[in-house]
Design an enzyme around this catalytic site. Structure first.
Site, short mmCIF file in Angstrom:
data_model
loop_
_atom_site.label_atom_id
_atom_site.label_comp_id
_atom_site.label_asym_id
_atom_site.label_seq_id
_atom_site.Cartn_x
_atom_site.Cartn_y
_atom_site.Cartn_z
N SER A 1 0.80 -1.23 0.00
CA SER A 1 0.00 0.00 0.00
C SER A 1 0.83 1.28 0.00
O SER A 1 0.26 2.38 -0.09
CB SER A 1 -0.94 0.01 1.21
OG SER A 1 -2.01 -0.90 1.01
N THR B 1 -1.67 4.46 10.77
CA THR B 1 -1.40 3.04 10.63
C THR B 1 0.06 2.76 10.92
O THR B 1 0.92 3.64 10.79
CB THR B 1 -1.73 2.56 9.20
OG1 THR B 1 -0.90 3.27 8.26
CG2 THR B 1 -3.19 2.80 8.86
N GLY B 2 0.36 1.54 11.34
CA GLY B 2 1.74 1.15 11.57
C GLY B 2 2.46 1.93 12.65
O GLY B 2 3.66 2.19 12.54
#
Length: 315
Positions: free
Chosen positions: A76, A227-228
């Site tokens: 992504s 995210t992450g």
């Protein structure tokens, strides 16, 4: 008179020599510190059960890489090039991110990662292109990505845009999220080196790529990405006032039981204004994803410590 001229010339020569020595000393100190950092990063990843590459671009333009090959699956992380190419296409059309699209649920995949499907429950709805860009850059919505590729800019056009922006780049884009979901092996085709992706991120935050309003929109969405957070973000969260605009990517499990990709990369701004770009890409990790993220956090902490302790060499 001649004596005076001789003394002046001697003084200027001495000052030039001292200045040269001072510059050489700073350069030597910078080189030594960078070499030490590279050794520390290499030691962290030496025993990792997978291929890990890292690239850092410092304030003064210096770069540092470890395992900088061009074969890391982006997953992504390719949504950042997609967002930029979308913006460029709209620029050429004279349109803004507030251009409206009609979305039909029947055209979307219910079996892919798509927070948008939970936020919109009707059979169809209207949404701006900017909303779709926000969905690909923050929660990394796969349906939003597929819609943009189908409706605004193709993968091939995105690749041409990136190649024009960064000639000889290692970034290679061939497939959509839908294509990779149907055939997981294709995810290896959308790939890059850590440094090539770092150069793209650097341009997003320091150069003019698309119209200012659209580029600022993309920067702000990257800064909002949550995210992450156990990856590069982990040590930065402890630095009050630090910001990190980034994009992450996570892969499938391949036939060998390895995680194909655990990625993160973005632009760090520290409270005193010091900046650096950092990208960490993990390929074919033969262990649990949280372990890969722990290694990434350790690499990030090592770079952060280096920058905090060597800021006099940064600029």
């Amino acid at each position: 008179m001649k004596h005076s001229i001789f003394l002046s010339t001697l003084l200027l020569t001495a000052l030039s020599f001292l200045a040269g020595c001072s510059g050489a000393g700073s350069s030597s100190a910078t080189t030594d510190s960078r070499d030490s950092l590279r050794d520390s990063l290499a030691a962290i990843i030496a025993e990792a059960p997978g291929q890990i590459g890292i690239a850092v671009i410092f304030d003064n333009g210096d770069t540092l890489t470890v395992n900088n090959s061009a074969d890391y699956p982006l997953m992504s992380m390719f949504k950042l090039p997609e967002a930029l190419a979308t913006g460029k296409t709209l620029d050429l059309r004279g349109q803004d991110f507030d251009s409206v699209m009609t979305i039909s649920r029947a055209d979307l995949n219910p079996d892919t990662w798509s927070p948008m499907l939970k936020d919109y429950t009707a059979d169809s709805w209207s949404m701006t292109v900017g909303d779709l860009v926000r969905y690909i850059l923050i929660p990394s919505d796969n349906n939003a990505s597929n819609l943009l590729f189908d409706s605004i800019v193709s993968v091939e056009e995105t690749q041409r845009f990136i190649t024009a922006l960064l000639p000889d780049t290692d970034i290679k884009l061939l497939h959509t999220e839908a294509e990779m979901q149907r055939e997981h092996a294709k995810s290896y085709d959308n790939c890059s080196s850590p440094l090539a992706y770092a150069r793209l991120v650097e341009k997003v935050f320091t150069d003019s790529i698309i119209s200012p309003a659209k580029q600022d929109f993309i920067r702000r969405r990257m800064l909002e990405c949550n995210t992450g957070l156990d990856r590069i973000s982990a040590p930065l969260l402890a630095v009050k006032g630090a910001t990190f605009g980034h994009r992450t990517g996570s892969g499938y499990t391949n036939e060998r039981g390895e995680v194909t990709a655990v990625n993160d990369g973005g632009y760090v701004t520290l409270p005193d204004g010091t900046t650096y770009t950092i990208v960490i890409l993990v390929k074919d990790f033969a262990g649990p994803q949280p372990e890969a993220e722990r290694i990434m956090a350790s690499l990030s902490a090592t770079v952060l410590d280096h920058v905090l302790n060597h800021r006099q060499f940064q600029k």
